[in-house]
Design an enzyme around this catalytic site. Structure first.
Site, mmCIF file in Angstrom:
data_model
loop_
_atom_site.group_PDB
_atom_site.id
_atom_site.type_symbol
_atom_site.label_atom_id
_atom_site.label_comp_id
_atom_site.label_asym_id
_atom_site.label_seq_id
_atom_site.Cartn_x
_atom_site.Cartn_y
_atom_site.Cartn_z
ATOM 1 N NE ARG A 170 10.142 -0.518 -3.719
ATOM 2 C CZ ARG A 170 8.835 -0.779 -3.704
ATOM 3 N NH1 ARG A 170 8.363 -1.673 -2.876
ATOM 4 N NH2 ARG A 170 8.011 -0.161 -4.517
ATOM 5 C CB CYS B 268 4.492 -3.355 -2.640
ATOM 6 S SG CYS B 268 5.159 -1.737 -2.278
HETATM 7 C C1 BEZ Z 1 5.089 -0.001 -6.278
HETATM 8 O O1 BEZ Z 1 4.844 -0.376 -7.406
HETATM 9 O O2 BEZ Z 1 5.187 -0.777 -5.324
HETATM 10 C C2 BEZ Z 1 5.301 1.471 -6.053
HETATM 11 C C3 BEZ Z 1 5.923 2.207 -7.030
HETATM 12 C C4 BEZ Z 1 6.109 3.567 -6.820
HETATM 13 C C5 BEZ Z 1 5.678 4.163 -5.652
HETATM 14 C C6 BEZ Z 1 5.087 3.393 -4.666
HETATM 15 C C7 BEZ Z 1 4.902 2.050 -4.865
#
Ligand code: BEZ
Length: 244
Positions: free
Chosen positions: A138, A55
């Site tokens: 996402r 993110c």
């Molecule tokens: C992230 O790195 O943004 C992420 C990865 C897995 C689950 C939730 C967020």
């Protein structure tokens, strides 16, 4: 075999639907969506949570590209399943501490919606229990100036979005609207566009006999024409931005 998770069907807005309305608190004040964005394109995109690496990389990329989207009359609105103070702390950390792929001191100026209750995420089908019960996938919703959903892209939690593709979608949708054409596979501005299919036997015959020299037909139902990149960008990008 792994047991199938029981899935509760949530509402899922579709392409062509009016964007579901909501009021929310954001890092830029309160918003009334999509009403506050009438007359602009808007990308509503979701994140699973604050302070997560994928993110963070996406947020920095979107913030760095914001002016490019704004030039195409497109506003950005983010959502993350966390509270306002967490959002503020995350955005401050991004600006003050994170340097990533040449991006640093990145200030996120577009609104980030607080959605700890997941009310907005549920309205938009961003919670997909097969992936996670409490984190938004996402999602990317492309909404036109009349508040209609025109494209939806979903990515899973582990996969960061492709921002070249997100920008391409904005330009392709606007090109389709402005020039009454469709865009073929992997289209980029300046490539040939697809003219509407022949609606009568007469037009099909004319097309195959090449009466319009600007139109190239692979067959009667598959005809293209060239629109120069400059003509497209002149029609789409805000005029004051073009002079820079
Ligand atoms: C992230 O790195 O943004 C992420 C990865 C897995 C689950 C939730 C967020």
């Amino acid at each position: 075999m792994e047991e199938l998770k029981e899935i509760t069907l949530a509402s899922m807005p579709r392409i062509g639907d009016k964007a579901p309305e909501f009021r929310a608190v954001t890092t830029q004040g309160n918003i009334h969506f999509p009403n506050d964005y009438q007359g602009s394109w808007v990308i509503l995109f979701s994140h699973p949570a604050d302070f997560t690496p994928v993110c963070t990389s996406e947020f920095m990329t979107f913030a760095s590209l914001e002016s490019k989207f704004n030039e195409a009359n497109c506003e950005l609105v983010g959502l993350s399943i966390d509270g306002l103070y967490s959002h503020i702390a995350w955005l401050r950390t991004i600006k003050e501490k994170i340097e990533y792929k040449g991006m640093k001191n990145v200030e996120v100026k577009f609104p980030l919606i607080e959605d700890i209750t997941m009310e907005v995420a549920n309205k938009y089908g961003m919670i997909q229990p097969g992936e996670d019960n409490t984190k938004a996938v996402r999602a990317v919703f492309f909404i036109d100036p009349h508040g209609i959903i025109r494209t939806i892209i979903y990515y899973p939690l582990s996969l960061g979005r492709n921002f070249d593709e997100i920008y391409r979608v904005v330009i392709a949708l606007q090109t389709a609207d402005k020039f009454s054409v469709a865009t073929p596979a992997d289209w980029q501005p300046g490539d040939e566009v697809i003219v509407p299919p022949a609606g009568s036997c007469g037009v099909a015959k004319d097309r195959m006999e090449n009466t319009d020299e600007d139109v190239h037909c692979y067959d009667w139902f598959f005809c293209t024409k060239k629109i120069e990149k400059e003509e497209i960008l002149n029609a789409i990008l805000k005029k004051e931005e073009l002079s820079h």
